[in-house]
Design a protein around this motif. Sequence first.
Motif, PDB file in Angstrom:
ATOM      1  N   GLY A 255       0.770  -1.257  -0.079  1.00 10.78           N
ATOM      2  CA  GLY A 255       0.146  -0.068   0.082  1.00 10.78           C
ATOM      3  C   GLY A 255       0.789   1.138   0.124  1.00 10.78           C
ATOM      4  N   GLU A 256       2.132   1.120  -0.188  1.00 12.54           N
ATOM      5  CA  GLU A 256       2.994   2.229   0.153  1.00 12.54           C
ATOM      6  C   GLU A 256       2.872   3.103  -1.207  1.00 12.54           C
ATOM      7  OE1 GLU A 256       7.782   3.275   0.638  1.00 12.54           O
ATOM      8  OE2 GLU A 256       6.923   1.518   1.585  1.00 12.54           O
ATOM      9  N   GLU A 257       2.625   2.786  -2.341  1.00 10.67           N
ATOM     10  CA  GLU A 257       2.581   3.354  -3.510  1.00 10.67           C
ATOM     11  C   GLU A 257       1.267   4.257  -3.363  1.00 10.67           C
ATOM     12  OE1 GLU A 257       2.490   3.064  -8.344  1.00 10.67           O
ATOM     13  OE2 GLU A 257       2.028   1.516  -7.047  1.00 10.67           O
ATOM     14  N   ALA A 258       0.347   3.897  -2.859  1.00 12.00           N
ATOM     15  CA  ALA A 258      -1.105   4.720  -2.889  1.00 12.00           C
ATOM     16  C   ALA A 258      -0.798   5.654  -1.885  1.00 12.00           C
ATOM     17  CB  ALA A 258      -2.135   3.641  -2.576  1.00 12.00           C
ATOM     18  N   PHE A 259      -0.088   5.523  -0.667  1.00 12.07           N
ATOM     19  CA  PHE A 259       0.533   6.345   0.194  1.00 12.07           C
ATOM     20  C   PHE A 259       0.976   7.602  -0.215  1.00 12.07           C
ATOM     21  CE2 PHE A 259       3.120   8.500   3.297  1.00 12.07           C
ATOM     22  CZ  PHE A 259       2.315   8.599   4.371  1.00 12.07           C
ATOM     23  N   CYS A 260       2.022   7.355  -0.980  1.00 10.91           N
ATOM     24  CA  CYS A 260       2.775   8.177  -1.857  1.00 10.91           C
ATOM     25  C   CYS A 260       2.249   9.091  -2.727  1.00 10.91           C
ATOM     26  CB  CYS A 260       4.157   7.513  -2.303  1.00 10.91           C
ATOM     27  SG  CYS A 260       5.349   6.730  -1.048  1.00 10.91           S
ATOM     28  N   VAL A 261       1.335   8.406  -3.503  1.00 13.45           N
ATOM     29  CA  VAL A 261       0.464   9.354  -4.546  1.00 13.45           C
ATOM     30  C   VAL A 261      -0.148  10.186  -3.780  1.00 13.45           C
ATOM     31  CG1 VAL A 261      -1.084   9.316  -6.211  1.00 13.45           C
ATOM     32  CG2 VAL A 261       0.656   7.347  -6.361  1.00 13.45           C
TER      33      VAL A 261
ATOM     34  N   ARG B 220       4.801  15.951   5.078  1.00 16.52           N
ATOM     35  CA  ARG B 220       6.040  16.461   5.662  1.00 16.52           C
ATOM     36  C   ARG B 220       7.040  15.391   5.123  1.00 16.52           C
ATOM     37  NH1 ARG B 220       6.860  19.325  10.361  1.00 16.52           N
ATOM     38  NH2 ARG B 220       4.727  20.536   9.819  1.00 16.52           N
ATOM     39  N   ASP B 221       8.180  15.890   4.373  1.00 21.07           N
ATOM     40  CA  ASP B 221       9.122  15.052   4.115  1.00 21.07           C
ATOM     41  C   ASP B 221       8.573  13.966   3.356  1.00 21.07           C
ATOM     42  OD1 ASP B 221      10.973  16.777   5.298  1.00 21.07           O
ATOM     43  OD2 ASP B 221      10.768  15.633   7.307  1.00 21.07           O
ATOM     44  N   ASN B 222       9.053  12.501   3.659  1.00 23.95           N
ATOM     45  CA  ASN B 222       8.490  11.433   2.775  1.00 23.95           C
ATOM     46  C   ASN B 222       7.066  11.159   3.632  1.00 23.95           C
ATOM     47  OD1 ASN B 222      10.675  11.551   1.234  1.00 23.95           O
ATOM     48  ND2 ASN B 222      11.711  10.171   2.520  1.00 23.95           N
ATOM     49  N   GLY B 223       6.634  11.718   4.541  1.00 26.12           N
ATOM     50  CA  GLY B 223       5.354  10.968   5.278  1.00 26.12           C
ATOM     51  C   GLY B 223       4.437  12.054   5.371  1.00 26.12           C
ATOM     52  N   LEU B 224       3.300  11.891   6.261  1.00 24.07           N
ATOM     53  CA  LEU B 224       2.170  12.483   6.571  1.00 24.07           C
ATOM     54  C   LEU B 224       2.214  12.975   7.907  1.00 24.07           C
ATOM     55  CD1 LEU B 224      -0.561  11.302   4.653  1.00 24.07           C
ATOM     56  CD2 LEU B 224       0.635  13.496   3.921  1.00 24.07           C
ATOM     57  N   VAL B 225       2.083  14.204   8.253  1.00 27.87           N
ATOM     58  CA  VAL B 225       1.821  14.639   9.880  1.00 27.87           C
ATOM     59  C   VAL B 225       0.153  14.765   9.941  1.00 27.87           C
ATOM     60  CG1 VAL B 225       2.220  16.245  11.742  1.00 27.87           C
ATOM     61  CG2 VAL B 225       4.043  15.839  10.032  1.00 27.87           C
ATOM     62  N   LEU B 226      -0.330  13.826  10.950  1.00 29.49           N
ATOM     63  CA  LEU B 226      -1.577  14.099  11.213  1.00 29.49           C
ATOM     64  C   LEU B 226      -1.710  14.887  12.671  1.00 29.49           C
ATOM     65  CD1 LEU B 226      -4.334  11.329  11.416  1.00 29.49           C
ATOM     66  CD2 LEU B 226      -3.795  12.819  13.309  1.00 29.49           C
TER      67      LEU B 226
ATOM     68  N   LYS C  40       1.202  17.527  -1.740  1.00 27.56           N
ATOM     69  CA  LYS C  40       2.323  18.325  -1.723  1.00 27.56           C
ATOM     70  C   LYS C  40       2.343  19.549  -2.951  1.00 27.56           C
ATOM     71  CE  LYS C  40       6.166  16.381   0.450  1.00 27.56           C
ATOM     72  NZ  LYS C  40       7.534  15.579   0.216  1.00 27.56           N
ATOM     73  N   SER C  41       1.897  18.926  -4.156  1.00 27.13           N
ATOM     74  CA  SER C  41       1.910  19.790  -5.525  1.00 27.13           C
ATOM     75  C   SER C  41       0.697  20.663  -5.216  1.00 27.13           C
ATOM     76  CB  SER C  41       1.593  18.657  -6.618  1.00 27.13           C
ATOM     77  OG  SER C  41       1.676  19.361  -7.830  1.00 27.13           O
ATOM     78  N   ALA C  42      -0.336  20.163  -4.835  1.00 30.73           N
ATOM     79  CA  ALA C  42      -1.483  21.236  -4.814  1.00 30.73           C
ATOM     80  C   ALA C  42      -1.495  22.174  -3.403  1.00 30.73           C
ATOM     81  CB  ALA C  42      -2.796  20.453  -4.772  1.00 30.73           C
ATOM     82  N   ARG C  43      -0.389  21.990  -2.690  1.00 31.41           N
ATOM     83  CA  ARG C  43      -0.166  22.726  -1.417  1.00 31.41           C
ATOM     84  C   ARG C  43      -1.543  22.911  -0.406  1.00 31.41           C
ATOM     85  NH1 ARG C  43       3.312  28.194  -3.302  1.00 31.41           N
ATOM     86  NH2 ARG C  43       5.103  26.662  -4.286  1.00 31.41           N
ATOM     87  N   VAL C  44      -2.069  21.456  -0.479  1.00 29.72           N
ATOM     88  CA  VAL C  44      -3.185  21.250   0.287  1.00 29.72           C
ATOM     89  C   VAL C  44      -2.964  20.383   1.587  1.00 29.72           C
ATOM     90  CG1 VAL C  44      -4.738  21.962  -1.645  1.00 29.72           C
ATOM     91  CG2 VAL C  44      -4.114  19.584  -1.035  1.00 29.72           C
TER      92      VAL C  44
END
Length: 269
Positions: free
Chosen positions: A122-128, A158-164, A134-138
């Motif tokens: 599932g990492e690919e879906a997470f990264c997409v 944030r970096d390679n992940g997400l901050v919740l 990131k691209s949309a700055r949202v």
Amino acid sequence: MAPRPFWKGYLKLSLVNCPVALTPAITEDKKLRFHILNRDTGNRVVSRFIDEGSGEPVEDENKATGYERGADDYVLLEEDELDAVSLESARTIDIETFTPGSSVGWIWRDRPYYLTPDDPVGEEAFCVIRDAMKSARVVGISRLVLFRRERAVMLEPRDNGLVLWTLRYGDEVRGAEEFFANIEDGECDPKLLDLVSTLIKVRSEAWSPAMAADPIRDRLLGVIDSKKKHRPPPRVKAKETEAQPKNVIDIMEALRKSIAREKSEGDRR
């Protein structure tokens, strides 16, 4: 070694989903914790729930959740009634809305968590999802049940992940307008601005976690270490009563003296 995640579930965007893990981004492991002791016996003091009317201890099976609707008048809520109003799934972060990251003010942010993929498939879906945000700055807005409370949450790349971030409830945040409305909004003297800008430059340095250090904790640890070794604790200089600052009449002169002192101290370092 990184701490183990305390929550595992799924990140979902429409029909796309992937397994994720949630880990607190902050820790209280280094926080000093004290216990209340009986000085005569050295035993810990245990707190208990006491019935306000009878003074008798209340056993766990007799504890109930109540909402006060009047003086000594409560509406009792059962566990199944509390569970019934929570999210259908406490294991899915379903992104409902996207909003510009800059539109969510700092005051709404409560506690941060690191959200990471929990399955190579599932990492690919997470990264997409991460890269598109990131691209949309949202940032993404969703809801999540944590510690039996449903919270609005914000997902920030944030970096390679997400901050919740858990978000504060709407009625918890006070508007700034009522506090700042009477502060003058006029233009400041340009000469004074130049002097303050100089003072800012003199005092500026790169951020370091040391700036948020806890000196009281370090002193307490010194006292505790001395007591463990049966040594007299280090002597702490008595804190002098802090004089109240006086209103500055000549701001220009005060700023000039401040800059001169800062530069002099900088030369000595």
